[in-house]
Enzyme design. Structure first.
Site: not given
Ligand code: PEP
Ligand code: MG
Length: 589
Positions: A196, A441, A465, A512
């Protein structure tokens, strides 16, 4: 040779946020709360001491409050806190720290750390375990003073503007605050491409290189650094000619960026006329301006958990409501998706401290599991009330993260229904037709996408994920990042089957995860049947450039072919070859 006495030194890490930064290093300590370390001028010494005194007074007041609350409940805790209050004023701590500030001309945080280390050394030498354990009390006291010194309201780190922050690791919350400090770049020993921290760096266009393993050991505060967030190269104490060379490259990149941005108002349309929606992933409404500037036609993912991570207070219903309304209003009629809070693993919030301790947080009580757990407060319902109320102000989609299967989806929807019923009873307006979707995910969700599609209004594939759980590779662990491969055949097959299930059920499917923002990978996703991509806003112009160069019928053929290739490397070569032939810049061609 470099300007100073030390020779130029190169390191290579994982490039996670493009751009070149040239600036002075600002080293952050390895404590759980990061203690910045820097020297101060002689005339700043008294100010530094005053800061320390203020932080001690503030800590004392906080402990007094805690003590008052505990007085009626737990006598032994009461005494421990009294002992901590006494330590706050102990001369071995305070006088020693002041001594370090005066003698070594260092900031209060660093001086405090040194004083604490001295005390720890004494405790560690004692045989008696009772006394040895008191060392942890000193650490608690240290942490509290440190937090007050850093002023958590304004952010835990306060590097000078244009500094390059160098840390063992940075929490997403730290990173989220860093863009406000106008830092030039970020370097960390730990981390991977979709941690993140990396995502936030990209969102704020801060060049960043992670996974450098020992950068905190080779860099000192104030060292001159050059970092290239596109190649992962870091140069410590660069020679004059190196700086000149990178300044040139910086200018070239700025010019190329301006050209790319000029496609902002053009559609993301393939040569044979198929439109792809390019949406932005945001952490909060303040990123919307940049999203629109980069050409986003909607918000595909709002990571609402940042409301929890960037404040000491648990957000109340109105906070959720106001944030959602702001996102809707600032997007002026464009579609927006808000994900319910996805906390846990590397996204921690203050209120979770001590609440959840697990051996495997990525596989533990995180995300929707946390939402559906009774933590003594109706956190999930509170958020859903806020989001539903906001839905009366414009098109808003609600998305649940980390759904493992139908059972969890039904449980989350049942809570949503309860909240709707409450609002109806109270005659509070909301959009009765609000769309409710899920993130795909984990493999269990991808493999049952046909079943989930019957009860979801839309899917969004969270590949960050999904890769982690499919490949069993921790997304923040630099030692296994070589396995973190978006083009792995296993991934492509999972995505293809989710796209197919979505198409069959007539629901929209977005990707995403960060791979959607990669100009080599995005055409593959489109060829797999994904017509909505949500990404860090900065990636939109380049992805759009790639999509405007391809032909749908052709890319579908390429993808059909690569689905049969045995390794990610083979897939990448085939795609790079195809895109290179169209004149798309791929970085590897
Ligand atoms: C993902 O896991 O691809 C996602 C968009 O969520 P995050 O990166 O916030 O876990
Ligand atoms: Mg995620």
């Amino acid at each position: 040779m470099s300007d100073g006495a030390r020779p130029e030194m190169r390191r290579e890490g994982i490039a996670v946020s493009p751009g070149i930064a040239i600036g002075r290093a600002y080293l952050v300590g390895r404590d759980s709360v990061k203690a910045p370390r820097h020297h101060v001028e002689a005339e700043e010494v008294e100010d530094e001491i005053a800061r320390l005194h203020r932080a001690i007074v503030a800590s004392d007041r906080q402990l007094e409050k805690v003590k008052q609350k505990l007085a009626s409940e737990n006598e032994s805790d009461f005494h421990i806190i009294s002992a901590h209050q006494m330590m706050l004023h102990d001369e071995h701590l305070v006088d020693a720290a002041i001594g370090y500030i005066r003698e070594e001309k260092i900031n209060a945080e660093w001086a405090l750390r040194k004083a604490v280390d001295d005390i720890r050394a004494v405790f560690d030498a004692i045989e008696d375990t009772y006394f040895r354990e008191r060392a942890s009390d000193v650490e608690f006291v240290f942490e509290r003073i440190l937090r007050n010194l850093l002023g958590r309201e304004t952010g835990p780190l306060s590097p000078p503007p244009d500094a390059i922050v160098v840390a063992y690791d940075l929490s997403p919350a730290d990173t989220a605050q860093l863009h406000r400090a106008a830092v030039a770049g970020l370097l960390t020993d730990a981390g991977g491409k979709t941690s993140h921290t990396a995502i936030i760096a990209r969102a704020h266009e801060i060049p960043a290189v992670v996974g450098l393993e020992d950068v905190t050991e080779v860099v000192e505060t104030d060292d001159l650094l050059v970092i290239d967030g596109s190649t992962g190269v870091v140069i410590v104490n660069p020679a004059r000619e190196t700086v000149v060379e990178y300044r040139e490259e910086q200018r070239r990149q700025a010019a190329a960026g301006a050209v790319l941005l000029s496609n902002r108002d053009l559609p993301a349309r393939t040569k044979d006329g198929v439109d792809v929606a390019l949406l932005a992933n945001i952490d909060g409404p303040e990123e919307i301006e940049s999203a629109i500037e980069h050409g986003a036609t909607g918000v595909g993912l709002t990571r609402t958990e940042y409301l929890f991570m960037t404040s000491d207070r648990v957000p109340d219903e109105d906070t959720h409501y106001r944030q959602a309304v702001e996102v809707i209003e600032r997007m002026r009629g464009r579609p927006v998706t808000l994900r319910t809070f996805d906390l846990g693993a590397d996204k921690l919030a203050g209120f979770l401290e001590g609440e959840v301790q697990e051996a495997n947080p990525a596989l533990g009580l995180r995300s929707i599991r946390l939402c559906l757990t009774d933590l003594g407060r109706p956190l999930f319902k509170t958020q859903l009330r806020g989001l539903l109320r906001a839905s009366a102000h414009g098109a808003l989609r609600i998305m649940f993260p980390m759904i493992s299967g139908i059972g969890e989806l039904r449980a989350a929807k049942a809570v949503l229904e309860e909240v709707k019923e409450e609002l109806r009873r109270e005659q509070v307006p909301f959009d009765e037709a609000v769309k409710v979707g899920i993130m795909i995910e984990m493999p269990s969700a991808a493999l049952t996408a046909d079943l989930l599609a019957r009860e979801s209004d839309f899917f969004s594939i969270g590949t960050n994920d999904l890769i982690q759980y499919t490949m069993a590779v921790d997304r923040v662990n630099e030692m296994v990042s070589y396995l973190y491969e978006p083009l792995h055949p296993a991934l492509l097959r999972l995505i293809a089957s989710v796209a197919k299930a979505g198409r069959a059920a007539g629901i929209s499917v977005t990707v995403c995860g960060e791979m959607a923002g990669d100009a080599v990978v995005a055409p593959v996703l489109v060829g797999l049947g994904i017509h909505e991509l949500s990404m860090s806003a900065v990636s939109i112009p380049e992805v759009k450039g790639a999509l405007r160069s391809i032909t749908m019928s052709e890319v579908e053929r390429v993808v059909e072919r690569v689905l049969d290739l045995p390794t990610a490397q083979d897939v990448r070569e085939a795609v790079v070859g195809y895109l290179g032939g169209l004149g798309v810049k791929t970085g590897s061609s």
